[in-house]
Scaffold this motif. Structure first.
Motif, PDB file in Angstrom:
ATOM      1  N   ASN A 127       0.816  -1.214   0.000  1.00 57.88           N
ATOM      2  CA  ASN A 127       0.000   0.000   0.000  1.00 57.88           C
ATOM      3  C   ASN A 127       0.853   1.269   0.000  1.00 57.88           C
ATOM      4  O   ASN A 127       0.398   2.331   0.431  1.00 57.88           O
ATOM      5  N   MET A 128       2.062   1.132  -0.526  1.00 52.46           N
ATOM      6  CA  MET A 128       2.967   2.279  -0.579  1.00 52.46           C
ATOM      7  C   MET A 128       2.393   3.478  -1.353  1.00 52.46           C
ATOM      8  O   MET A 128       2.625   4.625  -0.954  1.00 52.46           O
ATOM      9  N   PRO A 129       1.654   3.265  -2.470  1.00 56.36           N
ATOM     10  CA  PRO A 129       1.096   4.429  -3.171  1.00 56.36           C
ATOM     11  C   PRO A 129       0.208   5.301  -2.288  1.00 56.36           C
ATOM     12  O   PRO A 129       0.214   6.536  -2.425  1.00 56.36           O
ATOM     13  N   ILE A 130      -0.548   4.693  -1.383  1.00 60.99           N
ATOM     14  CA  ILE A 130      -1.403   5.478  -0.483  1.00 60.99           C
ATOM     15  C   ILE A 130      -0.540   6.337   0.433  1.00 60.99           C
ATOM     16  O   ILE A 130      -0.827   7.519   0.661  1.00 60.99           O
ATOM     17  N   ALA A 131       0.531   5.747   0.952  1.00 63.36           N
ATOM     18  CA  ALA A 131       1.429   6.492   1.837  1.00 63.36           C
ATOM     19  C   ALA A 131       2.053   7.676   1.111  1.00 63.36           C
ATOM     20  O   ALA A 131       2.213   8.765   1.686  1.00 63.36           O
ATOM     21  N   MET A 132       2.401   7.492  -0.164  1.00 62.01           N
ATOM     22  CA  MET A 132       3.002   8.589  -0.930  1.00 62.01           C
ATOM     23  C   MET A 132       2.005   9.726  -1.142  1.00 62.01           C
ATOM     24  O   MET A 132       2.373  10.901  -1.137  1.00 62.01           O
ATOM     25  N   VAL A 133       0.731   9.372  -1.338  1.00 60.11           N
ATOM     26  CA  VAL A 133      -0.305  10.403  -1.467  1.00 60.11           C
ATOM     27  C   VAL A 133      -0.437  11.181  -0.162  1.00 60.11           C
ATOM     28  O   VAL A 133      -0.497  12.421  -0.164  1.00 60.11           O
ATOM     29  N   VAL A 134      -0.477  10.472   0.965  1.00 57.35           N
ATOM     30  CA  VAL A 134      -0.601  11.126   2.273  1.00 57.35           C
ATOM     31  C   VAL A 134       0.591  12.043   2.516  1.00 57.35           C
ATOM     32  O   VAL A 134       0.439  13.205   2.919  1.00 57.35           O
ATOM     33  N   PHE A 135       1.807  11.535   2.263  1.00 58.79           N
ATOM     34  CA  PHE A 135       3.005  12.350   2.480  1.00 58.79           C
ATOM     35  C   PHE A 135       3.030  13.553   1.543  1.00 58.79           C
ATOM     36  O   PHE A 135       3.276  14.684   1.971  1.00 58.79           O
ATOM     37  N   ALA A 136       2.763  13.319   0.256  1.00 59.38           N
ATOM     38  CA  ALA A 136       2.882  14.392  -0.734  1.00 59.38           C
ATOM     39  C   ALA A 136       1.879  15.514  -0.500  1.00 59.38           C
ATOM     40  O   ALA A 136       2.212  16.699  -0.677  1.00 59.38           O
TER      41      ALA A 136
END
Length: 373
Positions: A127-136
């Motif tokens: 689920n790394m893409p979700i984490a990148m959205v949250v961080f970005a």
């Protein structure tokens, strides 16, 4: 805000491709993850000096002093000598690269995002893409302002991720020490460990644990003013304790938004989440949920002193890991996508209000520097 939405989209797609490579495809995966780090770092390095409150403040000032001073003078005798040592150890050599501050800001961002990417890859790889959205959307623009603290915070995420995987506190305390060497305020983040231990307690229900945290934060708020007076008398954290007692910078508005987001996404997760997950997943989810809740409640300290919002930020930062972890515990495909869509919408809406409407951290509009290299 379109620039930050674009960065969120590109980094999430790259990370999605990376985590879906089959085993044995380590080099392509590594290159893609390096690409994610490069994109974040490039836009940080290429930004104009009006993007980020501290960019045109201590950021450029420290760059100019470091570039025109010897390492020894910048580290021990200059105006930035009181700073934590690792921040200076990164800033001085970075300032010597190229003829503009591009590589200086690029390097600072690289140190910020690499621990975040590693933490996400270790804890919630699929689920790394979700984490990148949250961080970005939520935190990346903030890295243009609170640069030294943001460098430190990533190592706390990495410490928790390693502690969860290795089942030993050694890695957490090692990463915590590294964080303190980037920013002295990181010492307060050692509260992460007792909060995690509270989550591990088998004899307490979730309701009791949440009540315990709420009571602890009420007590902290009541004692905040005398504690601030005591700490200010030593002068060590006086810069953070001298904020206005008035509600400025949308602090009350942001507190309400954080509470609303936590309750909304928490309710959505409780509706869709399956109870079939393993014990380790449930413990990690509980730890992250309590850490973020503590941060949301601690953010209320900004009502007393504006700059104390950074205390709560240390714990809210764990939402980068919490939200993907929630999705990983949802086993129905339709339910999982519903939760993902809710996370993206909430993060995008918060980012728009926090940065564009309220102008926090002064990162909007994003503009490129007049000369990049």
């Amino acid at each position: 805000m379109s620039t930050y939405y674009f960065i969120a989209a590109v980094t999430s797609v790259l990370s999605m491709i990376a985590v879906n490579f089959n085993r044995g495809k380590g080099i392509p995966r590594l290159l893609l993850l390096m690409g994610v780090a490069f994109i974040f770092s490039f836009f940080a390095g290429a930004r104009g000096y009006t993007v980020g409150t501290d960019t045109g403040g201590y950021g450029i000032e420290a760059y100019n002093v470091a570039r025109t001073s010897s390492f020894n003078h910048f580290f021990f005798f200059g105006q930035f000598a009181p700073w934590a040592p690792l921040a200076k150890a990164i800033m001085w050599p970075a300032s010597q690269i190229g003829s503009t501050p591009f590589w200086y800001f690029f390097t600072i961002e690289l140190i910020t995002v690499i621990p975040v990417i590693l933490s996400v890859y270790i804890s919630c790889k699929e689920n790394m893409p979700i984490a990148m959205v949250v961080f970005a959307l939520v935190f990346y623009p903030m890295t243009f302002n609170a640069m030294r603290q943001m460098m430190a915070m990533g190592f706390l995420l990495l410490g928790w991720a390693l502690m969860s995987r290795k089942k030993t506190i050694f890695w957490f305390f090692l990463m915590g020490i590294i964080a303190c060497l980037f920013h002295s305020s990181s010492v307060f983040a050692f509260l992460i460990y007792p909060i995690c231990e509270l989550a591990n307690g088998r004899s307490f229900s979730l309701g009791i644990k949440l009540c315990f945290l709420v009571i602890a934060m009420v007590v902290l708020l009541l004692l905040a003013q005398p504690m601030m007076n005591l700490l200010a008398s030593f002068g060590f954290y006086s810069d953070y304790l001298s904020g206005s007692k008035l509600v400025e910078g949308s602090s009350l508005r942001t507190i309400i938004e954080f509470i609303a987001i936590y309750v909304t996404l928490g309710f959505a997760a409780s509706v869709f989440m399956s109870r079939g997950g393993g014990e380790s997943d449930s413990i990690e989810l509980m730890q992250l949920a309590l850490l973020v809740l503590f941060g949301v409640l601690a953010f209320a300290l900004s009502i007393i002193s504006l700059w104390l919002y950074r205390f709560g930020l240390y714990f809210i930062y764990f939402s980068i890991l919490l939200l993907p972890k929630i999705v990983s515990c949802i086993y129905g495909k339709a339910e999982r996508w519903a939760n993902v869509i809710a996370i993206v919408i909430v993060c995008a809406a918060f980012s728009y209000d926090y940065y564009f409407v309220c102008l926090n951290n002064e990162v909007v509009p994003y503009v490129f520097a007049n000369q990049l290299f």
